[in-house]
Design a protein around this motif. Structure first.
Motif, short mmCIF file in Angstrom:
data_model
loop_
_atom_site.label_atom_id
_atom_site.label_comp_id
_atom_site.label_asym_id
_atom_site.label_seq_id
_atom_site.Cartn_x
_atom_site.Cartn_y
_atom_site.Cartn_z
N UNK A 1 0.82 -1.22 0.00
CA UNK A 1 0.00 0.00 0.00
C UNK A 1 0.85 1.27 0.00
N UNK A 2 2.12 1.12 -0.35
CA UNK A 2 3.02 2.28 -0.49
C UNK A 2 2.90 2.76 -1.94
N UNK A 3 2.18 3.85 -2.14
CA UNK A 3 1.86 4.33 -3.48
C UNK A 3 2.33 5.77 -3.66
N UNK A 4 2.44 6.25 -4.91
CA UNK A 4 2.83 7.65 -5.13
C UNK A 4 1.84 8.64 -4.54
N UNK A 5 0.58 8.25 -4.44
CA UNK A 5 -0.43 9.17 -3.92
C UNK A 5 -0.67 9.01 -2.42
#
Length: 293
Positions: A243-247
């Motif tokens: 769940x480590x995302x750019x957003x």
């Protein structure tokens, strides 16, 4: 399309200071591989990567940053183009309450609120698990701090075996889609995993027992969860890279030191808010020459 186009709030994480960007990136989870899966053991909870040298200097810096954040929060509230959601996630005694006090203690209550998450009520359980979360996300110009969060729903049920591996994967995908929707509609999502060591937790739990002023915070459920320490660590190791995302990126905060924990979080939040190029709304032109008598 780039992530910046898809997620307008994502530019908050494009740090302008190269040194800060490099230091911050070291404490963000990256997806592992079959030969080397992601491991929290590689992140030392006793480290102090954002320290300025000694505890006294760090404490003074936290005070200065808290005051600076107060000004930025007021500007954020006036700007109204964005919403800010700060997630504090961590094991028992990792310092979620202390972070709220230490980082946001000087913040004006105007447009800022904290939400503490407990086990869902009967009404909440009658809906999907994100229903109660969505009801508490920030409105335009508002800052909301989650003390625990929807990530409890991919921790406790996983450790207790209440959901299947397929349901676990499905929930991780749900959460990414949910946060993406929030980001695409103007919510800046900053997620902090407060990472403490097992020995540090033991000392903090004992301190709660020994101090009458803290005894009320002690629960036997904390001991039960402590016995499942390794299981919870593995659950975090699954959710963090997934769940480590750019957003909606994660920051793993080494939190054995309470002062350093606050310093690191306040430093990151300041950078995020500064990246938004906040501005006060333009005044009414009709009032340009108005004089109050």
């Amino acid at each position: 399309m780039s992530d910046d186009v898809l997620h307008p709030a994502a530019r908050a994480f494009q740090v302008r200071d190269p040194a800060l960007a490099e230091r911050w990136s070291r404490w963000q989870p990256q997806a592992g591989s079959k030969s080397k899966p992601f491991s929290l053991a590689e992140f030392d909870p006793g480290k102090k990567p954002f320290s300025l040298g000694d505890k006294a200097t760090d404490k003074a810096a936290v005070q200065d940053l808290a005051a600076e954040l107060d000004g930025l929060q007021n500007l954020f509230y006036a700007d109204r183009r964005f919403k800010l959601l700060v997630l504090l996630q961590g094991t028992d005694t990792s310092g979620k309450d202390g972070t709220v006090r230490g980082v946001f203690g000087q913040t004006s209550p105007l447009g800022v609120r904290a939400v503490g998450w407990k086990a869902p009520t009967e009404t909440e359980r009658a809906h999907d698990y994100l229903w109660r979360i969505h009801a508490q996300v920030p409105a335009a110009g508002e800052t909301v701090v989650f003390n625990r969060s929807h990530y409890e729903d991919v921790l406790v049920p996983v450790v207790q075996g209440w959901i299947t591996p397929e349901q676990h994967a499905q929930r991780l995908a749900h959460i990414n889609d949910f946060e993406r929707m929030l980001a695409e509609t103007g919510t800046v999502i900053v997620k902090f995993m407060l990472h403490i060591g097992k020995d540090e937790q033991r000392e903090r739990l004992q301190a709660r027992l020994d101090d009458p002023a803290k005894h009320w915070k002690f629960e036997m459920g904390d001991i039960a969860a402590r016995k499942q320490w390794d299981d919870y660590q593995r659950a975090y190791e699954a959710l963090l890279p997934a769940t480590h995302t750019p957003w909606a990126p994660w920051t793993i905060v080494p939190a054995n030191s309470k002062t350093h924990r606050n310093l690191m979080i306040a430093t990151v939040l300041r950078a995020v808010l500064q990246n938004l190029d906040l501005r006060y709304p333009e005044g009414d032109p009709a009032l340009a020459h108005f004089k109050v008598e």
